[in-house]
Design a protein around this motif. Sequence first.
Motif, short mmCIF file in Angstrom:
data_model
loop_
_atom_site.label_atom_id
_atom_site.label_comp_id
_atom_site.label_asym_id
_atom_site.label_seq_id
_atom_site.Cartn_x
_atom_site.Cartn_y
_atom_site.Cartn_z
N ARG A 194 8.18 -9.92 -1.31
CA ARG A 194 7.46 -9.59 -0.08
C ARG A 194 7.90 -10.47 1.08
N ASP A 195 8.01 -11.77 0.83
CA ASP A 195 8.41 -12.69 1.89
C ASP A 195 9.82 -12.40 2.37
N THR A 196 10.71 -12.02 1.45
CA THR A 196 12.07 -11.68 1.85
C THR A 196 12.09 -10.44 2.73
N LEU A 197 11.32 -9.43 2.36
CA LEU A 197 11.26 -8.21 3.16
C LEU A 197 10.66 -8.49 4.53
N ARG A 198 9.66 -9.33 4.60
CA ARG A 198 9.07 -9.68 5.89
C ARG A 198 10.06 -10.42 6.78
N ARG A 199 10.88 -11.23 6.15
CA ARG A 199 11.83 -12.02 6.93
C ARG A 199 13.03 -11.18 7.38
N THR A 200 13.52 -10.31 6.50
CA THR A 200 14.71 -9.53 6.83
C THR A 200 14.39 -8.23 7.58
N SER A 201 13.21 -7.65 7.29
CA SER A 201 12.83 -6.39 7.94
C SER A 201 11.38 -6.47 8.41
N PRO A 202 11.11 -7.32 9.39
CA PRO A 202 9.70 -7.50 9.81
C PRO A 202 9.10 -6.24 10.43
N ASP A 203 9.96 -5.36 10.96
CA ASP A 203 9.44 -4.16 11.60
C ASP A 203 8.88 -3.15 10.59
N LEU A 204 9.25 -3.28 9.31
CA LEU A 204 8.76 -2.34 8.30
C LEU A 204 7.33 -2.65 7.88
N GLY A 205 6.91 -3.88 8.00
CA GLY A 205 5.53 -4.25 7.66
C GLY A 205 5.18 -4.06 6.20
N ILE A 206 6.12 -4.31 5.31
CA ILE A 206 5.86 -4.13 3.88
C ILE A 206 5.12 -5.36 3.35
N GLY A 207 3.91 -5.15 2.88
CA GLY A 207 3.09 -6.22 2.35
C GLY A 207 2.87 -6.05 0.86
N LEU A 208 1.97 -6.89 0.34
CA LEU A 208 1.71 -6.88 -1.09
C LEU A 208 1.11 -5.55 -1.54
N LEU A 209 0.22 -4.98 -0.74
CA LEU A 209 -0.43 -3.73 -1.13
C LEU A 209 0.59 -2.60 -1.24
N ALA A 210 1.57 -2.57 -0.33
CA ALA A 210 2.59 -1.52 -0.38
C ALA A 210 3.45 -1.65 -1.64
N LEU A 211 3.77 -2.87 -2.03
CA LEU A 211 4.55 -3.07 -3.26
C LEU A 211 3.75 -2.68 -4.49
N LEU A 212 2.46 -2.99 -4.50
CA LEU A 212 1.63 -2.58 -5.62
C LEU A 212 1.48 -1.06 -5.66
N ALA A 213 1.39 -0.44 -4.49
CA ALA A 213 1.33 1.01 -4.44
C ALA A 213 2.61 1.64 -4.99
N ARG A 214 3.75 1.04 -4.65
CA ARG A 214 5.02 1.52 -5.18
C ARG A 214 5.04 1.41 -6.71
N ALA A 215 4.51 0.33 -7.25
CA ALA A 215 4.46 0.16 -8.71
C ALA A 215 3.55 1.20 -9.35
N CYS A 216 2.42 1.51 -8.70
CA CYS A 216 1.51 2.53 -9.24
C CYS A 216 2.17 3.90 -9.27
N VAL A 217 2.85 4.25 -8.21
CA VAL A 217 3.52 5.56 -8.15
C VAL A 217 4.57 5.67 -9.25
N ALA A 218 5.35 4.60 -9.43
CA ALA A 218 6.38 4.62 -10.48
C ALA A 218 5.74 4.72 -11.87
N ALA A 219 4.61 4.03 -12.07
CA ALA A 219 3.94 4.07 -13.37
C ALA A 219 3.34 5.44 -13.64
N LEU A 220 2.80 6.10 -12.61
CA LEU A 220 2.21 7.42 -12.79
C LEU A 220 3.26 8.47 -13.14
N ARG A 221 4.49 8.27 -12.67
CA ARG A 221 5.56 9.18 -13.06
C ARG A 221 5.85 9.06 -14.55
N ARG A 222 5.73 7.86 -15.09
CA ARG A 222 6.01 7.62 -16.50
C ARG A 222 4.82 8.00 -17.39
#
Length: 479
Positions: free
Chosen positions: A292-320
């Motif tokens: 998360r910290d790397t994404l905030r530093r390299t792409s601050p305009d995207l606003g990717i936080g912890l909740l977005a990463l957890l959401a991505r994990a949930c979506v991937a898990a629901l596919r499986r």
Amino acid sequence: MTATAARQVFRLPDLGEGLTEAEIVEWKVAPGDTVEIDQIVVEVETAKAAVEVPVPYAGTVLRLHADAGAVLAVGEPLIEIGSATVPPETSTGEDPAAARYREEERAGSGNVLIGYGTAPASPTRRRRSPHPKSPQPTSAPALTPAPTPAPAPTSAPAPTSAPAPATGPSSSGGPERAARVISPLVRRMAREHGVDLTAILPTGPHGVILRRDVEHALATPAPAAVTPAAPTTPPPGPATTNPGAFTALTAERIPLRGVRRAVADKLTRSRTEIPDATTWVDADATDLLATRDTLRRTSPDLGIGLLALLARACVAALRRFPELNSSVDTARAEIVRHGHINLGFAAQTDRGLVVPVVRDAHLMTTAQLAAELTRLTTLARSGGLPPAALTGGTFTLNNYGVFGVDGSTPIINHPEAALLGVGRVIDRPWVHGGAVVPRKVTQLSLTFDHRVCDGGAAGGFLRFVADCVENPAVLLAHV
């Protein structure tokens, strides 16, 4: 010339999503005001959201059919509009046009606004305001009712004067501005501490007074010039140095309305119908936070936080594990597996807990998920979420760690089949690389409907999410 021929009665419109009633939060107009077509005249609160209602007529406001705080059923009279050139006093109710007026009331306004149907619904239960109906006011009814006399606590007397309006709007005109308060908690805090809401500078959206505004007023001492020297020497103690440290206990009954009522109904149904079970696991989130910290530093305009990463994990898990992206049709005794992922997430607001839904989350990138989470959270906290944004979820993510707790056994958001909870991330001793070192650890819990799957599928889902938390590179295979 007849006065009644110019009257138009606008009824509470159908607000959609099966909503049958709404509570009057604030009138934007008063009898005698002139309104235009599609002008916002009232703010109402339904079981899903706060809604500003426009009027389909132009003219002079003749009557408001309900006070702030009253609950109206869809189709009941809301506001009465007359020609601006016909004074309300000329109406006798006895001329031949009265029959036409009554027919108008029975038939509805006939106008259809975008998102609102104005045809009256079938008669439904109506709850009236606890206050008796008063004669027609000459000005807009205040949103915050005047505090009723109550015995003052004897242990820690509350200040008898309101906080100084130095930080708020003009203090010279009392009725010039009605305080805008939506949360019953804010009203109660102000009443218990003797705070004049009209003297507070609001910081909420659209000038709404929030809880933090009342707390700030309590923490700001009033100037000595306006503080009467009633108590000679108040006893020293925390209650005198910090008025907000303790709250006087008051017996009261709070109507179960709006969002709170909708949440209560849904959770009660969930507990009644769903045989749920909960499983949990601790996970090392150190690398996830670093990502998360790397994404905030390299792409601050995207606003990717912890909740977005957890959401991505949930979506991937629901596919499986699609078993958990389902619901149960009890009428047909079928398990319905959904062909899409509508990801709900719990958001705490001044109006209570709401669950906005990110639709088609399986089609979004992580950056798109982050943007949609931010957009819906902003709307939820401002009270601007449309009812459609609160329905249709297939799975819910609840980050209750923001409340400082480690774990929970949350109630499933009916009719969904599962809910993932995330606790706070804290430093804990952890075996890493063969040594016990401090790591950022969180607890993940999964509550699931035991009708749709067994513990094997639920455990596999939770373990996959935990692997994504501990090693975010796993997500690259599912982006």
